[in-house]
Design an enzyme around this catalytic site. Structure first.
Site, PDB file in Angstrom:
ATOM      1  CD1 TRP A  58      11.735  82.321 -44.070  1.00 53.36           C
ATOM      2  CD2 TRP A  58      13.475  83.253 -45.122  1.00 53.36           C
ATOM      3  NE1 TRP A  58      11.899  83.592 -43.567  1.00 53.36           N
ATOM      4  CE2 TRP A  58      12.957  84.184 -44.203  1.00 53.36           C
ATOM      5  CE3 TRP A  58      14.574  83.618 -45.916  1.00 53.36           C
ATOM      6  CZ2 TRP A  58      13.499  85.458 -44.039  1.00 53.36           C
ATOM      7  CZ3 TRP A  58      15.105  84.887 -45.759  1.00 53.36           C
ATOM      8  CH2 TRP A  58      14.571  85.783 -44.838  1.00 53.36           C
ATOM      9  CB  THR A  95      11.229  81.977 -38.376  1.00 51.49           C
ATOM     10  OG1 THR A  95      11.967  82.559 -39.459  1.00 51.49           O
ATOM     11  CG2 THR A  95      12.126  81.890 -37.160  1.00 51.49           C
ATOM     12  CD  GLU A 147      12.827  85.624 -35.742  1.00 50.95           C
ATOM     13  OE1 GLU A 147      12.070  86.097 -36.620  1.00 50.95           O
ATOM     14  OE2 GLU A 147      13.802  84.916 -36.024  1.00 50.95           O
ATOM     15  CE  LYS A 200      10.594  86.129 -46.197  1.00 50.97           C
ATOM     16  NZ  LYS A 200      10.135  87.188 -45.318  1.00 50.97           N
TER      17      LYS A 200
HETATM   18  P1  AMP Z   1       9.963  86.132 -41.645  1.00 45.02           P
HETATM   19  O1  AMP Z   1      10.416  85.815 -40.285  1.00 45.02           O
HETATM   20  O2  AMP Z   1       9.759  84.939 -42.492  1.00 45.02           O
HETATM   21  O3  AMP Z   1       8.784  87.058 -41.616  1.00 45.02           O
HETATM   22  O4  AMP Z   1      11.139  86.923 -42.361  1.00 45.02           O
HETATM   23  C1  AMP Z   1      11.687  88.086 -41.818  1.00 45.02           C
HETATM   24  C2  AMP Z   1      12.769  88.603 -42.719  1.00 45.02           C
HETATM   25  O5  AMP Z   1      12.232  88.906 -44.002  1.00 45.02           O
HETATM   26  C3  AMP Z   1      13.438  89.860 -42.255  1.00 45.02           C
HETATM   27  O6  AMP Z   1      14.428  89.623 -41.279  1.00 45.02           O
HETATM   28  C4  AMP Z   1      14.019  90.377 -43.566  1.00 45.02           C
HETATM   29  O7  AMP Z   1      15.206  89.701 -43.917  1.00 45.02           O
HETATM   30  C5  AMP Z   1      12.941  89.999 -44.565  1.00 45.02           C
HETATM   31  N1  AMP Z   1      12.008  91.124 -44.750  1.00 45.02           N
HETATM   32  C6  AMP Z   1      10.823  91.328 -44.139  1.00 45.02           C
HETATM   33  N2  AMP Z   1      10.245  92.469 -44.575  1.00 45.02           N
HETATM   34  C7  AMP Z   1      11.083  93.010 -45.475  1.00 45.02           C
HETATM   35  C8  AMP Z   1      11.077  94.202 -46.278  1.00 45.02           C
HETATM   36  N3  AMP Z   1      10.058  95.046 -46.263  1.00 45.02           N
HETATM   37  N4  AMP Z   1      12.146  94.417 -47.069  1.00 45.02           N
HETATM   38  C9  AMP Z   1      13.183  93.554 -47.124  1.00 45.02           C
HETATM   39  N5  AMP Z   1      13.254  92.425 -46.402  1.00 45.02           N
HETATM   40  C10 AMP Z   1      12.215  92.156 -45.588  1.00 45.02           C
END
Ligand code: AMP
Length: 550
Positions: free
Chosen positions: A440, A180, A325, A435
């Site tokens: 990211w 990540t 995670e 994001k």
């Molecule tokens: P990743 O590890 O790349 O899947 O990113 C996870 C992060 O994406 C989370 O900690 C949030 O900051 C953001 N995220 C994931 N799902 C959502 C959602 N439905 N609404 C807003 N932010 C989200």
């Protein structure tokens, strides 16, 4: 005591026995390819024998740099059930991240799509990739390449026995891995054990999760390099459902066609994809009547999107939240049955939130004072989460473990409220990353790149809301006195475009006299975010070919 370990293999065994003729469909460069669970299981057996032949040992890491197709899906069961670890790599990352990731994971074998081969060619000569003993190209014929030794996937599996004597694995046998970049610093590796993926699969199958059944036709649009495509290749198999893989960089027209022709009932991806599909449907006819549900996650699902799918196409949108995670599903925005007779606005208000915690997980919300905040829909704090499919540590990153965990709790970096009914809503992000379209962008790396420029006195990068991409980076730069601003803008953007993927380049460079600071002298991005909470700043600024998801 009793029972065998919680592993992935029985999901496939059951699907191949009970639903042997249910299809796995895949859009590839060659057109639509299809076979059934029985055929799939045979190929998975061949792949395991091929891994053995290639000298892969249990515990070795096998990487993929691939889109969503049946070959990639073969590795999803073939590699972990063999006892090796499937490491999915995101091809949209900057080259130096890919180098770091392969070096850190010490990948031994690397599968790469023919269409993504340049990404790996660009880094193949780096000592960071010295652990890779063999490259296997999926898709069309192997192009001229500097990868060595290299073979194509069909030759790799062809001729091998379709039966494999699968080993007994343990709950904690590493099965998967994904990095990540959703926090500052270098990407961090998350390892998934057999039992983490098993637990995540079982929770996904419940009505509180995604409620899959064998009658479903499931199309994961979220890339398979993003947290196991949100677990769908496993959960769809556990249900015995039909799989539809949309292949390399699908356009809205491809998605609409697959829904129509394959009778897709369920699909999932980041908001940008669904905004694109809605736009396409405004101009084009498509029969979406088979489609029942879409999961939107990865970034906040705009309420307007939830409403449009509901009202115009009779498709239920489930808003979900998760992280690399957390394997990833953490919350899903189901309505409670007592809300069935609520008026539509009240229902949308709930469904627009990130939702209810999945069964099996626990969370708490920690305020600035270190205490838990009440569930009143107003007080906010950082969400901490723990459970069987939430990682307890990062791979070989003790400093990150110290910062991001507190005992068994993972600190998510997401700032949330929880209402009286338990619906979690993300209101801010404590982590300083952007994001965009589900991918990211590191504000820290962009700031360093900007500040390396001689004519930049100070610079910071902030994510500004954007309708299509959810967020886009905007740079705030204090120029050295007497600098020509236009020249500086062009100069800094050109150097960022050289070093990073095109879509990392800030949409706008705003010149300011001073970066606002907190009492302790740190850049106060909150002030800038509040001042520039205006998407007109970045409207239309992203070139179409810079799209991370397309
Ligand atoms: P990743 O590890 O790349 O899947 O990113 C996870 C992060 O994406 C989370 O900690 C949030 O900051 C953001 N995220 C994931 N799902 C959502 C959602 N439905 N609404 C807003 N932010 C989200």
């Amino acid at each position: 005591m009793g029972g065998t370990a919680q592993t992935l293999r029985p999901f496939l065994w059951r699907a191949a026995k009970l639903h042997s003729d249910t299809e796995i469909v895949s859009r590839t460069g060659r057109g639509i390819e299809r076979y059934d669970y029985e055929g799939y299981e045979r190929r998975v057996g061949q792949l395991a024998n091929a891994l053995a032949d290639a000298g892969i040992d249990s515990g070795d890491r096998v990487a993929t740099v691939c889109w969503n197709h049946h070959w990639h899906f073969e590795t999803y069961f073939g590699v972990p059930s063999y006892g090796a670890q499937l490491h999915t790599i995101n091809p949209l990352l900057p080259d130096h991240h890919v180098e770091y990731i392969v070096e850190n994971a010490e990948d031994k074998l690397l599968f790469v799509d023919a269409s993504l081969i340049e990404k790996i060619e660009a880094v193949a000569d780096s000592p960071s990739l010295s652990s890779v003993e063999q490259y296997v190209v999926m898709g069309d014929a192997v192009p001229e390449t500097n990868l060595d030794p290299v073979t194509d996937y069909e030759s790799f599996v062809e001729g091998h026995d379709t039966e494999y004597d699968w080993p007994s694995l343990e709950d904690d046998t590493p099965a998967g891995m994904c990095y990540t970049s959703g926090t500052t610093g270098k990407p961090k590796g998350v390892e998934y054990t057999q039992s983490m993926l098993w637990g995540h699969t079982m929770a996904t199958l419940t009505p509180q999760g995604l409620e899959f059944d064998e009658s479903d036709v499931i199309m994961p649009v979220v890339p398979m390099f993003h947290v196991n495509a949100w677990g769908m290749p496993y959960s769809a198999t556990a249900a015995g459902a039909k799989h539809v893989y949309p292949g390399p960089a699908p356009e809205p027209a491809d998605l609409a066609k697959l829904i129509e022709e394959e009778g897709v009932t369920f699909t999932a991806g980041v908001p940008t994809v669904w905004l694109g599909l809605l736009e396409y449907l405004e101009e084009n006819d498509a029969d979406l009547s088979s489609l029942e549900r879409i999961v939107i996650g990865g970034s906040a699902a705009p309420e307007a999107v939830i409403r449009q799918f509901d009202e115009k196409y009779d498709v239920e949108v489930l808003h979900a939240w998760g992280m690399t995670e957390t394997s990833p599903i953490g919350t899903v925005s189901h309505l409670k049955s007592k809300m069935d007779d609520w008026d539509a606005d009240r229902q949308y208000e709930k469904r627009g939130k990130q939702g209810l915690i999945a069964p099996g997980l626990e969370f708490k919300v920690v305020g600035d004072d270190g205490g838990e905040v009440p569930w009143n829909g107003e007080d906010f704090g950082e969400m901490y989460i723990k459970g069987p499919w939430v990682t307890q540590e990062y791979f070989e990153r003790p400093e990150a473990n110290e910062a991001d965990f507190e005992g068994e709790w993972l600190k998510t970096g997401d700032v949330v409220t929880v209402d009286e009914e338990g619906y979690v809503q993300i209101v801010d992000r404590a982590k300083d990353v952007i994001k965009s379209g589900g991918e990211w962008i590191s504000s820290l790396e962009l700031e360093n790149a900007l500040m390396a420029h001689d004519d930049v006195a100070e610079a910071t990068v902030v994510g500004v809301p954007h309708e299509r991409w959810q967020e886009r980076p905007v740079a705030f730069v204090v120029p050295v006195e007497g600098t020509d601003e236009d020249e500086l803008r062009e100069g800094v953007l050109a150097s960022i475009r050289e070093e990073y993927p095109r879509w990392w380049a800030p949409d706008e460079v705003v010149f300011i006299d001073e970066v606002p600071k907190t009492a302790t002298g740190k850049f106060d991005k909150k002030v800038l975010r509040e001042e520039y909470d205006d998407q007109s700043l970045v409207e239309g600024a992203v070139p179409e070919d810079a799209a991370p998801d397309e």
